[in-house]
Design a protein around this motif. Sequence first.
Motif, PDB file in Angstrom:
ATOM      1  N   GLY A   1      27.342  40.471  27.766  1.00 41.18           N
ATOM      2  CA  GLY A   1      28.201  40.702  28.915  1.00 41.18           C
ATOM      3  C   GLY A   1      29.306  39.671  29.044  1.00 41.18           C
ATOM      4  O   GLY A   1      29.321  38.630  28.378  1.00 41.18           O
ATOM      5  N   LEU A   2      30.246  39.972  29.962  1.00 44.02           N
ATOM      6  CA  LEU A   2      31.425  39.131  30.163  1.00 44.02           C
ATOM      7  C   LEU A   2      31.050  37.784  30.769  1.00 44.02           C
ATOM      8  O   LEU A   2      31.551  36.736  30.341  1.00 44.02           O
ATOM      9  CB  LEU A   2      32.425  39.868  31.060  1.00 44.02           C
ATOM     10  CG  LEU A   2      33.687  39.104  31.456  1.00 44.02           C
ATOM     11  CD1 LEU A   2      34.507  38.748  30.233  1.00 44.02           C
ATOM     12  CD2 LEU A   2      34.511  39.920  32.443  1.00 44.02           C
ATOM     13  N   ALA A   3      30.176  37.788  31.774  1.00 44.76           N
ATOM     14  CA  ALA A   3      29.819  36.533  32.452  1.00 44.76           C
ATOM     15  C   ALA A   3      29.184  35.550  31.483  1.00 44.76           C
ATOM     16  O   ALA A   3      29.471  34.343  31.529  1.00 44.76           O
ATOM     17  CB  ALA A   3      28.876  36.823  33.614  1.00 44.76           C
TER      18      ALA A   3
ATOM     19  N   THR B   1      39.085  45.725  28.249  1.00 41.92           N
ATOM     20  CA  THR B   1      39.283  45.014  29.516  1.00 41.92           C
ATOM     21  C   THR B   1      38.484  43.716  29.533  1.00 41.92           C
ATOM     22  O   THR B   1      38.977  42.669  29.967  1.00 41.92           O
ATOM     23  CB  THR B   1      38.867  45.916  30.685  1.00 41.92           C
ATOM     24  OG1 THR B   1      39.641  47.115  30.650  1.00 41.92           O
ATOM     25  CG2 THR B   1      39.081  45.217  32.009  1.00 41.92           C
ATOM     26  N   GLU B   2      37.235  43.771  29.065  1.00 40.20           N
ATOM     27  CA  GLU B   2      36.411  42.559  29.012  1.00 40.20           C
ATOM     28  C   GLU B   2      37.039  41.505  28.103  1.00 40.20           C
ATOM     29  O   GLU B   2      37.027  40.312  28.417  1.00 40.20           O
ATOM     30  CB  GLU B   2      35.010  42.907  28.525  1.00 40.20           C
ATOM     31  CG  GLU B   2      34.175  43.674  29.527  1.00 40.20           C
ATOM     32  CD  GLU B   2      32.753  43.898  29.057  1.00 40.20           C
ATOM     33  OE1 GLU B   2      31.878  44.125  29.903  1.00 40.20           O
ATOM     34  OE2 GLU B   2      32.513  43.837  27.829  1.00 40.20           O
TER      35      GLU B   2
ATOM     36  N   GLU C   1      50.778  38.461  31.488  1.00 35.01           N
ATOM     37  CA  GLU C   1      50.943  39.637  30.631  1.00 35.01           C
ATOM     38  C   GLU C   1      49.599  40.313  30.375  1.00 35.01           C
ATOM     39  O   GLU C   1      49.503  41.548  30.392  1.00 35.01           O
ATOM     40  CB  GLU C   1      51.584  39.228  29.308  1.00 35.01           C
ATOM     41  CG  GLU C   1      53.040  38.799  29.433  1.00 35.01           C
ATOM     42  CD  GLU C   1      53.589  38.253  28.136  1.00 35.01           C
ATOM     43  OE1 GLU C   1      52.817  38.240  27.129  1.00 35.01           O
ATOM     44  OE2 GLU C   1      54.763  37.847  28.102  1.00 35.01           O
ATOM     45  N   ARG C   2      48.571  39.500  30.129  1.00 40.77           N
ATOM     46  CA  ARG C   2      47.243  40.080  29.893  1.00 40.77           C
ATOM     47  C   ARG C   2      46.742  40.806  31.133  1.00 40.77           C
ATOM     48  O   ARG C   2      46.156  41.897  31.041  1.00 40.77           O
ATOM     49  CB  ARG C   2      46.260  38.982  29.494  1.00 40.77           C
ATOM     50  CG  ARG C   2      46.505  38.382  28.114  1.00 40.77           C
ATOM     51  CD  ARG C   2      45.395  37.402  27.765  1.00 40.77           C
ATOM     52  NE  ARG C   2      45.594  36.758  26.484  1.00 40.77           N
ATOM     53  CZ  ARG C   2      45.259  37.281  25.306  1.00 40.77           C
ATOM     54  NH1 ARG C   2      44.686  38.479  25.278  1.00 40.77           N
ATOM     55  NH2 ARG C   2      45.474  36.626  24.182  1.00 40.77           N
TER      56      ARG C   2
ATOM     57  N   ARG D   1      46.068  46.274  34.203  1.00 39.59           N
ATOM     58  CA  ARG D   1      46.371  46.676  35.570  1.00 39.59           C
ATOM     59  C   ARG D   1      45.650  45.798  36.589  1.00 39.59           C
ATOM     60  O   ARG D   1      45.108  46.274  37.586  1.00 39.59           O
ATOM     61  CB  ARG D   1      46.037  48.159  35.784  1.00 39.59           C
ATOM     62  CG  ARG D   1      46.784  49.091  34.863  1.00 39.59           C
ATOM     63  CD  ARG D   1      46.362  50.527  35.029  1.00 39.59           C
ATOM     64  NE  ARG D   1      44.930  50.704  34.914  1.00 39.59           N
ATOM     65  CZ  ARG D   1      44.260  50.694  33.764  1.00 39.59           C
ATOM     66  NH1 ARG D   1      44.908  50.513  32.622  1.00 39.59           N
ATOM     67  NH2 ARG D   1      42.962  50.874  33.746  1.00 39.59           N
ATOM     68  N   GLY D   2      45.628  44.500  36.320  1.00 42.86           N
ATOM     69  CA  GLY D   2      45.018  43.534  37.222  1.00 42.86           C
ATOM     70  C   GLY D   2      46.079  42.680  37.895  1.00 42.86           C
ATOM     71  O   GLY D   2      47.279  42.801  37.626  1.00 42.86           O
TER      72      GLY D   2
END
Length: 544
Positions: free
Chosen positions: A403-405, A438-439, A500-501, A506-507
């Motif tokens: 996972g990302l975390a 996205t991650e 840019e990232r 779309r954040g």
Amino acid sequence: MLSLVAVLTLITTKDVSQLRWIALLAVAGIPAVLVARHGVFGPLGRFAEVVIVCLAASEVASMALIDGTVGGGLGASAVLPYLSVPLTVSALQRRSREGVALLTVAAITLLVAGLITQTADGRQITQFGYLVVCTQWLILAALGTLAAGTLRRAMQSRGDGKPQPYAEATRLLTQLRSVARQLPGATLDPGGISEHLVEELRTVVRADRAAVLSASGGGRLVVLAQAGVDRVDWETTLDSDSAIADAWASQQPQTAARSQARSHRGGDVSALVVPLVAGVRTVGLVILEADVANAYPQSVMAEVDELTGPAALRLEAALLFDEVRSLATNEERQRLAREIHDGVAQELVMVGYGIDNALATLPEEAKETGEELRTLRGEVTRVITELRLSLFELRSEVDRHGGLAAAIAEYARTVGASAGLRVHYTLDESTARLPAATEAELLRIAQEAITNARKHAGATNLWVTCAVDPPYAQIEVSDDGQGIADQRPDGRYGLAIMAERAERIRGRLEIRPRHPSGTTVAVVLGTSTRRDSVRDSVTAPEGE
């Protein structure tokens, strides 16, 4: 082939003297073996082989007929198999005209030999068996020449400087680029395409809540886009008993009288789940829900199907393009890491060893020089440490199962240990996953923020907050350092890259001062979560 023909000749004629033809073939084949590609001697050798084979076939057939061992036709077939040798060699050497000439010479020689050879039944050419066998072997030799030419072309295509898989990939990517320019917004972003599809569907049918989901591996789905009054906790597992799982497995639209969201509070609900099928593969699902009963009859389902059909192809292209881009990016990062490790990193280590040797052999009275060398050694050590951290950053990826975390925490822990920072973690991650691309972008933003705090802030403490509850996510990195004078994303190169990232997924990137000192860098994706539970909160000891 010479050995085979010799054995067949002895069996057919029982005359050792007929082996002189085998000796002549061996002599004629010498130039074709030693100088096969020579413009004169190679072809002459092959033409000599063809003539000798045809003359030998005529005589062996005649001897076999006289001895009565076998028929004249079968006697000729004892020698004619060797005809394939010179013809195959010419084909493999891309001498197609020479191959045709060799076949012509073989036919003429067999015809002339049959005309001048007399047997008890008349001229040899009048014997049906002899004609059939000669014709048969000429046809087989021609087919063998064609097969050898095809084999040569296949070998050549495999040995080209531009391998076929890469040529095919280039063609497909070129077509994909052309398609991308024709899509809404001229993009191949899965999220953008999904949002556009949701907007189209909500203008046609009633949908109080809507979402587009795609597969992420491990039997789960990820939310690419959604719309509705409130944030919805969609059911993303394919192992559950739900219309979502049924639609994915059957590739047929499914309706239900209950919500497909775990957090729905009840009441009248109509749910429609439409699979996005491209070819034979399910690439995603569209979920529509209305807070009324029987909102999706067959007529409405037909209208939805008209929109989702073309959208499935667009989404599949976007997902494939996203995967190719991700693979290419990861491969390039790994390549850069290998080059840095094997190149400049090793050279800097050798420079450090050289400085150590110089210090060891330096006379005691050269104190000033020794001090300069120690300063230089410290700088080399610092640069090597920076390179090692850069290598770690290049190799860091979001594990499919971790996972990302976990990826952000591992990076913060490693950087904190290197810089002597006291790192505080707040991790709140649900079991659902964000899209892989996205991650990856969120991880890179967090890495850049942590690196900036380590390099420029002069901080003692680092706070890392990671809240992930798809499609919502918020990553926040704070420090108690000296802060930054220019908080605009375009003020510094690293901040511009983070902006840019964030825009790519779309954040929103937020940079603000932290009270009483320091800076906070946060990236927020989606709408704010209503959950307030914290899954894990850890403060690492100083230096860990």
